[in-house]
Scaffold this motif. Structure first.
Motif, PDB file in Angstrom:
ATOM      1  N   TRP A 199       0.884  -1.066  -0.125  1.00 56.55           N
ATOM      2  CA  TRP A 199      -0.158   0.038  -0.240  1.00 56.55           C
ATOM      3  C   TRP A 199       0.902   1.040  -0.024  1.00 56.55           C
ATOM      4  CZ3 TRP A 199      -4.955  -0.839  -0.556  1.00 56.55           C
ATOM      5  CH2 TRP A 199      -5.395  -2.414  -0.329  1.00 56.55           C
ATOM      6  N   VAL A 201       0.661   4.215   1.638  1.00 55.02           N
ATOM      7  CA  VAL A 201       0.159   4.987   2.270  1.00 55.02           C
ATOM      8  C   VAL A 201       0.359   6.370   2.665  1.00 55.02           C
ATOM      9  CG1 VAL A 201      -0.667   4.753   5.126  1.00 55.02           C
ATOM     10  CG2 VAL A 201      -0.271   2.496   3.846  1.00 55.02           C
ATOM     11  N   ARG A 203       1.131   8.390   0.460  1.00 54.25           N
ATOM     12  CA  ARG A 203       0.476   9.012  -0.648  1.00 54.25           C
ATOM     13  C   ARG A 203      -1.091   9.273  -0.462  1.00 54.25           C
ATOM     14  NH1 ARG A 203       2.302  12.868  -3.231  1.00 54.25           N
ATOM     15  NH2 ARG A 203       0.686  12.698  -4.712  1.00 54.25           N
ATOM     16  N   TRP A 204      -1.754   8.363   0.380  1.00 54.30           N
ATOM     17  CA  TRP A 204      -3.186   8.527   0.550  1.00 54.30           C
ATOM     18  C   TRP A 204      -3.704   9.882   0.788  1.00 54.30           C
ATOM     19  CZ3 TRP A 204      -5.007   3.483   3.433  1.00 54.30           C
ATOM     20  CH2 TRP A 204      -4.440   2.447   2.575  1.00 54.30           C
ATOM     21  N   GLU A 207      -3.174  11.935  -2.305  1.00 54.73           N
ATOM     22  CA  GLU A 207      -4.226  11.235  -3.499  1.00 54.73           C
ATOM     23  C   GLU A 207      -5.824  11.734  -3.098  1.00 54.73           C
ATOM     24  OE1 GLU A 207      -3.459  10.301  -6.446  1.00 54.73           O
ATOM     25  OE2 GLU A 207      -1.219  10.340  -6.006  1.00 54.73           O
ATOM     26  N   ALA A 208      -6.022  11.670  -1.628  1.00 55.60           N
ATOM     27  CA  ALA A 208      -7.301  11.815  -1.364  1.00 55.60           C
ATOM     28  C   ALA A 208      -7.784  13.411  -1.681  1.00 55.60           C
ATOM     29  CB  ALA A 208      -7.534  11.358   0.142  1.00 55.60           C
ATOM     30  N   VAL A 224     -11.160   3.289   1.486  1.00 59.22           N
ATOM     31  CA  VAL A 224     -10.370   2.690   0.746  1.00 59.22           C
ATOM     32  C   VAL A 224     -10.545   1.110   0.742  1.00 59.22           C
ATOM     33  CG1 VAL A 224      -7.670   1.882   0.288  1.00 59.22           C
ATOM     34  CG2 VAL A 224      -8.364   4.222   1.052  1.00 59.22           C
ATOM     35  N   TYR A 234     -11.406   6.888   6.174  1.00 58.18           N
ATOM     36  CA  TYR A 234     -10.370   7.614   6.574  1.00 58.18           C
ATOM     37  C   TYR A 234     -10.685   9.160   6.458  1.00 58.18           C
ATOM     38  CZ  TYR A 234      -7.910   3.389   6.304  1.00 58.18           C
ATOM     39  OH  TYR A 234      -7.560   1.705   6.382  1.00 58.18           O
ATOM     40  N   LEU A 247      -3.473  12.047   7.579  1.00 54.91           N
ATOM     41  CA  LEU A 247      -4.662  10.982   7.451  1.00 54.91           C
ATOM     42  C   LEU A 247      -4.855  10.457   8.636  1.00 54.91           C
ATOM     43  CD1 LEU A 247      -6.302   9.430   5.176  1.00 54.91           C
ATOM     44  CD2 LEU A 247      -4.442   7.550   5.263  1.00 54.91           C
ATOM     45  N   LEU A 265     -10.850   5.969  -3.174  1.00 54.29           N
ATOM     46  CA  LEU A 265      -9.751   6.079  -3.805  1.00 54.29           C
ATOM     47  C   LEU A 265      -9.312   5.254  -4.484  1.00 54.29           C
ATOM     48  CD1 LEU A 265      -7.246   8.015  -2.721  1.00 54.29           C
ATOM     49  CD2 LEU A 265      -6.260   6.214  -1.589  1.00 54.29           C
ATOM     50  N   ALA A 270      -4.142   3.800  -4.397  1.00 50.86           N
ATOM     51  CA  ALA A 270      -4.176   3.022  -2.983  1.00 50.86           C
ATOM     52  C   ALA A 270      -2.696   2.245  -3.042  1.00 50.86           C
ATOM     53  CB  ALA A 270      -5.266   2.134  -2.930  1.00 50.86           C
ATOM     54  N   ARG A 271      -2.353   1.690  -4.033  1.00 54.62           N
ATOM     55  CA  ARG A 271      -1.068   0.842  -3.987  1.00 54.62           C
ATOM     56  C   ARG A 271       0.149   1.385  -4.770  1.00 54.62           C
ATOM     57  NH1 ARG A 271      -2.837  -4.209  -2.143  1.00 54.62           N
ATOM     58  NH2 ARG A 271      -4.969  -4.780  -2.307  1.00 54.62           N
TER      59      ARG A 271
END
Length: 481
Positions: A199, A201, A203-204, A207-208, A224, A234, A247, A265, A270-271
């Motif tokens: 994942w 994570v 960058r979540w 990106e969100a 997610v 989240y 986050l 997302l 996500a990955r």
């Protein structure tokens, strides 16, 4: 259940390495790039096996000149081979996800539903050739293909927020948008490292922010997909210009309906990209990557095409105590150390069931079940018919005649699959199914002989077929008295 490593490689990475070897051949990349750089976007799509289902004149009449100008700009920036490189694929065999509609770009216009540039994959029964289609979608049913199972864009697989995965002018953003390996203990879902891609994570949150801004969402919640029936909710904290967005897990429990209503997302955000993971583990070299991907992930470097395969020399066969040669002569594979009269006698002996010369037996094996059959099968499975036939010509010669066996079965299955795809594209699949044949490939599973399918009996089934089916169902034994 534990997931076992294959040669020390996690299964998902083994699949992606296999995809990178066969799914987008170097010849496709070279041809599509050469056509794209001169402005021939339609020719580039044809080289990448993407059918164009949009008409710019119709789009201008319906939406105006402004949209067509933006659409034409995106089409010229489109790298169809790069799009195929990053398309979602099935875990296990690496084929394109069937029946999928992916949004590439969305065009906001005043007073109308925002049309979108989408790419579609055919359903599973018609995916031989691994072709895709490019279309303009505005949400109306009249623009949807008649037989496509999912004409609406999929919200999990969307590339309008990830233009670097198909736009040649934005491909350099892959390293920045791809994130990195999640730190130990920082993965909210704690996935199995042998099964899933890591994942991204870190960058979540960023990106969100892009996701919520694109969808004009006022709430700071998003979800997610962590598993088949597992979603995490989240929340973005301090998403203002003066702070870096962070986050945290949303407080409180959410019902399934609440999760479905939240922005999702995309999988690309996500990955971690598979190419980055393959490079990190040393499972692929930069030279085997797409040139645009190689330039993005390794600054200052670029991928070089693999050298052309050199013609194979004569094969050596132990024949009656001597080492004989088998090589291509006059377009066919021949035993060149035997006299033609002797070969004719031995071929007749083999046709009558007798033992033939070891040279002729080796030639017969190559025609029926060659050692390169797995590579030929993979090229056919990923739609690289040109590469598959190039291997065949190198093995058997351009004038060879196929003999019954696994090789011929694979080629016949590929031909049947191409016919099925043609039926899907032409819209003839529905009348064929109504007549009682569900699968246009004559009841075979994915085009392979030996399927267990029996045509369904309907009111449109011809009487002769109905009577034959009824007679098969009758008992063959006499009634006891």
């Amino acid at each position: 259940m534990a997931h076992h490593l294959v040669n020390g490689i996690p299964p998902h990475l083994s699949t992606w390495r296999h995809v990178r070897e066969y799914a987008v051949p170097a010849s496709m990349i070279h041809t599509a790039t050469a056509r794209r750089v001169v402005g021939d976007w339609a020719g580039a799509c044809a080289a990448a096996r993407i059918d164009v289902d949009l008409d710019l004149r119709t789009a201008r009449h319906r939406y105006g000149t402004e949209l067509v100008t933006r659409l034409r700009t995106d089409l010229r920036r489109l790298a169809p081979d790069l799009l195929r490189w990053h398309m979602p694929r099935i875990v296990g065999d690496g084929r394109l996800r069937p029946g999928l509609t992916v949004r590439l770009a969305r065009y906001h216009l005043p007073g109308v539903t925002p049309p979108a540039l989408v790419v579609r994959t055919p359903p599973a029964w018609a995916d031989t050739g691994q072709r895709m289609s490019l279309a303009l979608w505005d949400g109306s049913l009249k623009d949807a293909p008649r037989h496509h199972p999912h004409p609406h864009p999929h919200r999990r697989f969307r590339l309008d927020l990830h233009r670097h995965l198909w736009d040649a002018t934005r491909s350099g953003d892959l390293a920045r948008r791809g994130g990195g390996i999640a730190p130990a203990g920082g993965d909210p879902s704690d996935p199995d490292p042998e099964r899933d891609m890591p994942w991204a994570v870190s960058r979540w949150a960023a990106e969100a922010e892009i996701l919520l801004r694109a969808d004009s969402c006022t709430e700071r919640l998003f979800t997610v997909r962590l598993g088949v029936q597992d979603h995490g909710v989240y929340e973005i904290v301090a998403p203002d210009d003066g702070h870096v967005p962070t986050l945290r897990v949303a407080r409180g429990s959410s019902t399934h309906l609440d999760v479905a209503a939240l922005p999702l997302l995309p999988e690309a955000a996500a990955r971690v990209p598979p190419d980055l993971e393959l490079l990190r583990r040393g499972l692929i070299t930069v030279e085997r990557l797409h040139p645009l991907v190689a330039e993005a992930l390794t600054p200052g470097g670029s991928a070089t095409p693999p050298p052309a395969a050199e013609p194979d020399g004569p094969q050596r066969v132990e024949c009656r105590g001597q080492s004989h040669r088998i090589a291509l002569r006059d377009g066919v594979l021949a035993a060149i150390d035997h006299h033609p009269e002797q070969l004719r006698r031995e071929e007749l002996l083999m046709a009558l069931g007798g033992p033939g010369l070891p040279c002729l037996r080796a030639i017969d094996t190559v025609h029926r079940n060659p050692e390169d059959l797995p590579a030929i099968r993979e090229r056919l499975r990923h739609g690289d018919f040109t590469g598959a036939f190039a291997v065949l010509e190198r093995l058997l010669g351009p004038a060879a005649t196929l003999r019954p066996g696994p090789l011929r079965d694979e080629l016949e299955a590929a031909v049947a699959g191409r016919v099925a795809h043609g039926l899907f594209r032409s819209g003839l699949a529905e009348p064929l199914q109504r007549s009682g044949i569900d699968d246009p490939r004559s009841g075979t599973e994915r085009g392979r002989p030996g399927g267990d399918h029996r045509p369904r009996i309907t009111r449109r089934t011809p009487p002769a077929v109905r009577r034959k089916r009824d007679s098969r169902g009758r008992s063959r034994t006499a009634q006891s008295r």
